[in-house]
Design an enzyme around this catalytic site. Structure first.
Site, PDB file in Angstrom:
ATOM      1  N   ASP A 120       0.792  -1.230   0.000  1.00 50.11           N
ATOM      2  CA  ASP A 120       0.000   0.000   0.000  1.00 50.11           C
ATOM      3  C   ASP A 120       0.827   1.283   0.000  1.00 50.11           C
ATOM      4  O   ASP A 120       0.277   2.379   0.111  1.00 50.11           O
ATOM      5  CB  ASP A 120      -0.958   0.012   1.194  1.00 50.11           C
ATOM      6  CG  ASP A 120      -2.170  -0.860   0.961  1.00 50.11           C
ATOM      7  OD1 ASP A 120      -2.588  -0.987  -0.205  1.00 50.11           O
ATOM      8  OD2 ASP A 120      -2.695  -1.424   1.932  1.00 50.11           O
ATOM      9  N   ASP A 181      -6.130  -4.730  -5.217  1.00 54.67           N
ATOM     10  CA  ASP A 181      -5.827  -3.370  -4.774  1.00 54.67           C
ATOM     11  C   ASP A 181      -4.418  -2.936  -5.184  1.00 54.67           C
ATOM     12  O   ASP A 181      -4.137  -1.769  -5.403  1.00 54.67           O
ATOM     13  CB  ASP A 181      -5.933  -3.258  -3.250  1.00 54.67           C
ATOM     14  CG  ASP A 181      -6.963  -4.192  -2.638  1.00 54.67           C
ATOM     15  OD1 ASP A 181      -7.267  -5.241  -3.238  1.00 54.67           O
ATOM     16  OD2 ASP A 181      -7.450  -3.888  -1.548  1.00 54.67           O
TER      17      ASP A 181
HETATM   18  N1  GLY Z   1      -6.911  -1.799  -0.053  1.00 53.96           N
HETATM   19  C1  GLY Z   1      -7.889  -2.276   0.844  1.00 53.96           C
HETATM   20  C2  GLY Z   1      -9.292  -2.045   0.438  1.00 53.96           C
HETATM   21  O1  GLY Z   1      -9.635  -1.719  -0.664  1.00 53.96           O
HETATM   22  O2  GLY Z   1     -10.115  -2.237   1.320  1.00 53.96           O
END
Ligand code: GLY
Length: 399
Positions: A120, A181
């Site tokens: 992330d 993601d």
């Molecule tokens: N990246 C985590 C979500 O979309 O909840």
């Protein structure tokens, strides 16, 4: 990229029961951006006393104050509020907002100095420092982005061809895990490769996008949240879910990340396969939406129509479709813009926080299987909402 002149859409938008201004994309955007500016002032009034190291993440249903979390590697959402501030500053030119944007951004600098612990890093540092650099040209911000891109690249496993999304989950998943993601974090790698970073970052991003295309999608264009691989041989072991309803369901935000991610991959590569794929998975998503165009949190939850919605997925898709509308040819592109405007009208009409709540949007779902953030206002929904409005505004006033 040549932007097109788009066909009138006021009738379709009015059919949703919303009442956007009918003067074209920029006027619709203006209404939403004025609203966002007011809400941002309210948020700052609430959270500034807590200091720049406290990050607004969510608001529970019926509440009127942001829940604040210390910025740390435990959080993945701390880049979104500074990103919102940068977009709001871009819109308002308000120096007070710029100062806050700088302070909330700079509170994240430590992330660029610690070993990579999660994929992330792009969400965190490109929404904050990326937008900050775009608007200010501050060279220090660029250095921090490049340093973070290098950290992110260290999670790449060449045997698999993807970045490891969750190092802490290797044991639980039984291998190298790569989630939908993760596509969004490729933006920082592509950008870094073009802006003084190692050119290999772009190769990593392409390989990651290609491998995800192969193993995080079913033949019908719907997505799996997670793909798991043998870290030594790179062999695909299985595809499954983490935040979706089931291994075989379509988790709304996962599909949204895909639409946004492959559109962005096309922006950097002009590789037609990414454009075609973005269109294909967008069409699947759009074909299954409920009437108001805001998805249920998972398209296959048997509780539908009583299942919670996910306004965050709608905001991500609206932003992506505005970009995609500039790449897809002819009526297809026009259709994406029409749909994006309808989604934004629906969010503004029926999902906004309004006077009761300082968030831009209500009714997002974070992690349903974990019972976390169900029907909450969530900061990333607001980030993609204001981004979509800024993208819409950039199209100008003509129909
Ligand atoms: N990246 C985590 C979500 O979309 O909840």
């Amino acid at each position: 990229m040549i932007r097109k002149v788009f066909a009138a859409t006021a009738v379709c938008i009015a059919a949703l029961g919303c009442s956007p201004k009918q003067d074209g994309p920029a006027a619709e955007a203006e209404q939403g951006l004025e609203y966002c500016a007011r809400q941002t002032e309210r948020t700052l009034a609430q959270i500034l006393p807590a200091g720049y190291g406290m990050s607004p993440k969510n608001i529970a249903p019926g509440d009127s104050a942001w829940n604040l979390y210390p910025v740390s590697k435990e959080l993945w959402t701390e880049g979104f509020f500074p990103g919102i501030l940068w977009y709001d500053y871009e819109y308002t030119s308000d120096e007070k907002i710029r100062k806050a944007a700088e302070k909330y951004t700079e509170a994240l600098e430590f992330i660029s100095r610690i070993p990579a612990y999660d994929h992330d890093l792009g969400f965190i540092m490109f929404c904050s420092y990326g937008n900050g650099y775009r608007l200010t040209g501050n060279e220090k911000y660029k250095e921090i982005i490049l340093a973070t891109a290098d950290r992110l690249a260290s999670l790449y496993n060449p045997a698999v061809g993807t970045i490891l999304s969750w190092p802490r989950e290797v044991g639980n998943f039984g291998g190298h895990n790569t989630i939908m993601d993760n596509l969004i974090n490729l933006e920082m790698l592509f950008w870094a490769a073009e802006n003084g970073g190692d050119p290999k970052y772009a190769e990593i991003a392409r390989s990651h996008a290609d491998t995800t295309m192969k193993y995080n999608f079913r033949p019908d264009g719907t997505s799996y949240h997670v793909a798991v691989y043998d870290p030594e041989t790179g062999r695909h072991i299985r595809s499954c879910t983490h935040q979706g309803y089931s291994d075989n369901s379509m988790w709304a935000r996962g599909q949204a990340w895909g639409i946004y991610g492959y559109t962005m991959c096309y922006r950097f590569t002009y590789d037609r396969k990414y454009l075609d794929f973005a269109c294909r998975i967008a069409d699947v998503y759009l074909s299954k939406l409920p009437e108001d165009l805001i998805p249920y949190w998972d398209f296959n939850d048997p509780a539908i129509p009583d299942a919670p919605r996910d306004a965050s997925a709608a905001a991500v898709v609206a932003s992506a479709l505005i970009e995609l509308s500039g790449y897809a040819e002819g009526e297809k592109g026009e259709g994406y813009l029409t749909t994006a405007r309808k989604i934004l009208a629906s969010l503004y009409g029926n999902y906004r926080g309004g006077d009761a709540c300082p968030a831009f949007l209500l009714h997002s779902t974070g992690h349903h299987p974990a019972g976390s953030e169900i029907d909450y206002a969530i900061i990333y929904a607001d980030y993609y909402y204001i981004e979509a409005l800024m993208r819409l505004r950039a199209l100008g006033g003509k129909e």
